[in-house]
Every structure is written in structure tokens, then in C-alpha cells.
Design a protein around this motif. Structure first.
Motif, PDB file in Angstrom:
ATOM      1  N   SER A   1      24.290  55.384  49.611  1.00 22.83           N
ATOM      2  CA  SER A   1      25.566  54.448  49.935  1.00 22.83           C
ATOM      3  C   SER A   1      25.227  53.121  49.959  1.00 22.83           C
ATOM      4  N   ASN A   2      26.097  52.152  49.481  1.00 20.91           N
ATOM      5  CA  ASN A   2      26.050  50.786  49.483  1.00 20.91           C
ATOM      6  C   ASN A   2      27.083  50.291  50.525  1.00 20.91           C
ATOM      7  N   LYS A   3      27.835  50.988  51.398  1.00 21.85           N
ATOM      8  CA  LYS A   3      28.989  50.707  52.128  1.00 21.85           C
ATOM      9  C   LYS A   3      28.647  49.803  52.888  1.00 21.85           C
ATOM     10  N   GLY A   4      27.527  49.716  53.682  1.00 20.02           N
ATOM     11  CA  GLY A   4      27.142  48.697  54.752  1.00 20.02           C
ATOM     12  C   GLY A   4      26.938  47.208  53.884  1.00 20.02           C
ATOM     13  N   ASN A   5      26.258  47.218  52.858  1.00 26.69           N
ATOM     14  CA  ASN A   5      26.179  45.962  52.169  1.00 26.69           C
ATOM     15  C   ASN A   5      27.684  45.678  51.417  1.00 26.69           C
ATOM     16  N   THR A   6      28.456  46.463  51.114  1.00 27.16           N
ATOM     17  CA  THR A   6      29.713  46.015  50.606  1.00 27.16           C
ATOM     18  C   THR A   6      30.493  45.101  51.858  1.00 27.16           C
ATOM     19  N   MET A   7      30.538  45.664  52.980  1.00 30.83           N
ATOM     20  CA  MET A   7      31.226  45.172  54.024  1.00 30.83           C
ATOM     21  C   MET A   7      30.585  43.909  54.491  1.00 30.83           C
ATOM     22  N   ALA A   8      29.314  43.821  54.415  1.00 34.85           N
ATOM     23  CA  ALA A   8      28.704  42.450  54.846  1.00 34.85           C
ATOM     24  C   ALA A   8      29.006  41.308  53.704  1.00 34.85           C
ATOM     25  N   ILE A   9      29.011  41.854  52.522  1.00 32.42           N
ATOM     26  CA  ILE A   9      29.359  41.213  51.268  1.00 32.42           C
ATOM     27  C   ILE A   9      30.894  40.446  51.452  1.00 32.42           C
ATOM     28  N   LYS A  10      31.750  41.371  51.794  1.00 30.03           N
ATOM     29  CA  LYS A  10      33.045  41.086  51.910  1.00 30.03           C
ATOM     30  C   LYS A  10      33.303  40.151  53.042  1.00 30.03           C
ATOM     31  N   THR A  11      32.561  40.254  54.230  1.00 27.89           N
ATOM     32  CA  THR A  11      32.908  39.417  55.212  1.00 27.89           C
ATOM     33  C   THR A  11      32.145  38.062  54.949  1.00 27.89           C
ATOM     34  N   ILE A  12      30.981  37.897  54.232  1.00 27.83           N
ATOM     35  CA  ILE A  12      30.418  36.738  53.922  1.00 27.83           C
ATOM     36  C   ILE A  12      31.646  35.801  52.921  1.00 27.83           C
ATOM     37  N   ILE A  13      32.141  36.553  51.902  1.00 26.94           N
ATOM     38  CA  ILE A  13      32.963  35.960  50.862  1.00 26.94           C
ATOM     39  C   ILE A  13      34.253  35.396  51.651  1.00 26.94           C
ATOM     40  N   GLN A  14      34.789  36.435  52.535  1.00 28.13           N
ATOM     41  CA  GLN A  14      36.181  35.793  53.257  1.00 28.13           C
ATOM     42  C   GLN A  14      35.961  34.785  54.060  1.00 28.13           C
ATOM     43  N   SER A  15      34.720  34.908  54.839  1.00 26.50           N
ATOM     44  CA  SER A  15      34.741  33.742  55.932  1.00 26.50           C
ATOM     45  C   SER A  15      34.214  32.490  55.284  1.00 26.50           C
ATOM     46  N   LYS A  16      33.895  32.537  54.035  1.00 30.64           N
ATOM     47  CA  LYS A  16      33.035  31.400  53.520  1.00 30.64           C
ATOM     48  C   LYS A  16      32.182  30.576  54.022  1.00 30.64           C
ATOM     49  N   LYS A  17      31.197  31.551  54.370  1.00 28.57           N
ATOM     50  CA  LYS A  17      30.130  31.308  55.364  1.00 28.57           C
ATOM     51  C   LYS A  17      28.692  31.270  54.373  1.00 28.57           C
ATOM     52  N   GLY A  18      28.915  31.730  53.065  1.00 28.28           N
ATOM     53  CA  GLY A  18      27.756  31.556  52.240  1.00 28.28           C
ATOM     54  C   GLY A  18      28.293  30.874  50.852  1.00 28.28           C
ATOM     55  N   THR A  19      27.197  31.377  49.739  1.00 27.03           N
ATOM     56  CA  THR A  19      27.524  30.546  48.480  1.00 27.03           C
ATOM     57  C   THR A  19      27.733  31.920  47.586  1.00 27.03           C
ATOM     58  N   ILE A  20      28.463  31.814  46.728  1.00 32.80           N
ATOM     59  CA  ILE A  20      28.808  32.674  45.564  1.00 32.80           C
ATOM     60  C   ILE A  20      28.071  32.121  44.490  1.00 32.80           C
ATOM     61  N   LEU A  21      26.925  32.777  43.866  1.00 29.12           N
ATOM     62  CA  LEU A  21      26.380  32.308  42.669  1.00 29.12           C
ATOM     63  C   LEU A  21      26.361  33.225  41.509  1.00 29.12           C
ATOM     64  N   ASP A  22      27.082  32.815  40.588  1.00 35.04           N
ATOM     65  CA  ASP A  22      27.380  33.649  39.304  1.00 35.04           C
ATOM     66  C   ASP A  22      26.133  33.256  38.324  1.00 35.04           C
ATOM     67  N   VAL A  23      25.455  34.242  37.845  1.00 38.38           N
ATOM     68  CA  VAL A  23      24.161  34.215  37.223  1.00 38.38           C
ATOM     69  C   VAL A  23      24.464  34.455  35.587  1.00 38.38           C
ATOM     70  N   ARG A  24      25.723  34.494  35.172  1.00 35.01           N
ATOM     71  CA  ARG A  24      25.934  34.746  33.751  1.00 35.01           C
ATOM     72  C   ARG A  24      25.747  33.437  33.026  1.00 35.01           C
ATOM     73  N   THR A  25      25.920  33.558  31.748  1.00 32.38           N
ATOM     74  CA  THR A  25      25.430  32.218  30.949  1.00 32.38           C
ATOM     75  C   THR A  25      26.830  31.365  31.152  1.00 32.38           C
ATOM     76  N   PRO A  26      26.912  30.101  30.969  1.00 25.80           N
ATOM     77  CA  PRO A  26      27.690  29.079  31.056  1.00 25.80           C
ATOM     78  C   PRO A  26      29.197  29.437  30.228  1.00 25.80           C
ATOM     79  N   GLY A  27      28.939  30.240  28.897  1.00 24.63           N
ATOM     80  CA  GLY A  27      30.074  30.577  28.291  1.00 24.63           C
ATOM     81  C   GLY A  27      30.793  31.743  28.728  1.00 24.63           C
ATOM     82  N   GLU A  28      29.935  32.470  29.527  1.00 27.01           N
ATOM     83  CA  GLU A  28      30.683  33.546  30.172  1.00 27.01           C
ATOM     84  C   GLU A  28      31.387  33.051  31.586  1.00 27.01           C
ATOM     85  N   PHE A  29      30.738  32.346  32.279  1.00 25.33           N
ATOM     86  CA  PHE A  29      31.231  31.544  33.277  1.00 25.33           C
ATOM     87  C   PHE A  29      32.500  31.000  33.093  1.00 25.33           C
ATOM     88  N   GLN A  30      32.711  30.226  31.880  1.00 25.12           N
ATOM     89  CA  GLN A  30      33.807  29.536  31.522  1.00 25.12           C
ATOM     90  C   GLN A  30      35.176  30.352  31.086  1.00 25.12           C
TER      91      GLN A  30
END
Length: 160
Positions: A61-90
Motif C-alpha cells: 500500500s502507498n496510501k499513507g504517502n499519497t495522503m501526505a503528498i496530497k496534503t503537501i501539494i494542497q497546503s503549498k508547503k513544499g516544492t513540486i519538482l518535475d524531472v522530465r526534459t524541458p520539452g516534455e515540461f513545456q
């Protein structure tokens, strides 16, 4: 010890698979001796352990991590880092996310260490973000594998 706790289901599957592999060799085996897996008790046991570990790993189960991630994202208390190529990111990305391709992470660790923690890492499918998570964890940076950027994007708008 922490490794054992985190992977107990996989280890239990490996143990059961090893027993099943040995019993398969003992009861059925390979009469001709030309079967690469079942002609030897060692091969059969190891193959069974591998399959058993992989099979039970599916049910982790990854449910605990999913809830933690969702809380971090929605509270804007962390950083979202996209590790794709610049072309994919665009081509599309999570609003407010930063882009550092996974292959550039080792050279840009100082920059990443200055980002607001925890860091939620995302990519196209979750594979590169998993690789990035392992790299950052080794550097004692608090981070989570958010999986695909579309999943992270969806978590931004879902209720907690």
C-alpha cells in the motif's frame, strides 16, 4: 531493521516463493535435465523466491504517502519538482512546479537543497521521479515520489 519493516510483504512473498520453488523442483522438476530453471534445486528455489517477492510486492500500500503528498501539494508547503526534459515540461506541467531533468540533479544539488522542503517529485509515469527520489533521499533531502505529473496535477484540485 527499517528495511525489514518497509518490505515485509515482499520478503514474506520471497520466503513463500522459495519454499514453493523448492517443492516444485522436488515434486515435479525437470526429468531431462535441460530445463534451466527446474533442473537444479537452487535455480528453482531462487526463481520461486523472485516470483513470490514480485507477486506480493504488488499488494504493497502507498496510501499513507499519497495522503501526505496530497496534503503537501494542497497546503503549498513544499516544492513540486518535475524531472522530465524541458520539452516534455513545456508540453504540460503542474502549475507552480519547477523543472530540473533527472540527469541534472547531481550537478544541481545545491540549488535543490535551497528549495522549500518537502519536495514532491514528478515525471511522466513515476519512473524517473522514483529515481530522483532515491538520489535526493541519499542527500538527506525530504522528498516524495508523486508519480506522474498528471496525478500530481489532479491532487492539487481534489479534496483532502
Amino acid at each position: 531493521m527499517n528495511f525489514m519493516l518497509n518490505h515485509r510483504l515482499t520478503l514474506a512473498g520471497a520466503a513463500l516463493g522459495a519454499v514453493a520453488g523448492f517443492l516444485y523442483w522436488q515434486q515435479i522438476g525437470c526429468v531431462s535435465g535441460t530445463c534451466a530453471i527446474t533442473s537444479s534445486p537452487v535455480n528453482s528455489t531462487l526463481y520461486g523466491a523472485l516470483l513470490g517477492g514480485l507477486l506480493l510486492n504488488i499488494f504493497k500500500s502507498n496510501k499513507g504517502n499519497t495522503m501526505a503528498i496530497k496534503t503537501i501539494i494542497q497546503s503549498k508547503k513544499g516544492t513540486i519538482l518535475d524531472v522530465r526534459t524541458p520539452g516534455e515540461f513545456q508540453g504540460g506541467h503542474v502549475k507552480g512546479s519547477l523543472n530540473i531533468p533527472v540527469q541534472e540533479i547531481p550537478a544541481r544539488l545545491d540549488e535543490i537543497k535551497k528549495m522549500q522542503a518537502p519536495i514532491v517529485v514528478c515525471c511522466a509515469s513515476g519512473a524517473r521521479s522514483g529515481q530522483a527520489e532515491r538520489l535526493l533521499t541519499k542527500e538527506n533531502i525530504e522528498c516524495y515520489n508523486g508519480g506522474s505529473w498528471t496525478d500530481v496535477n489532479r491532487m492539487q484540485s481534489e479534496p483532502v
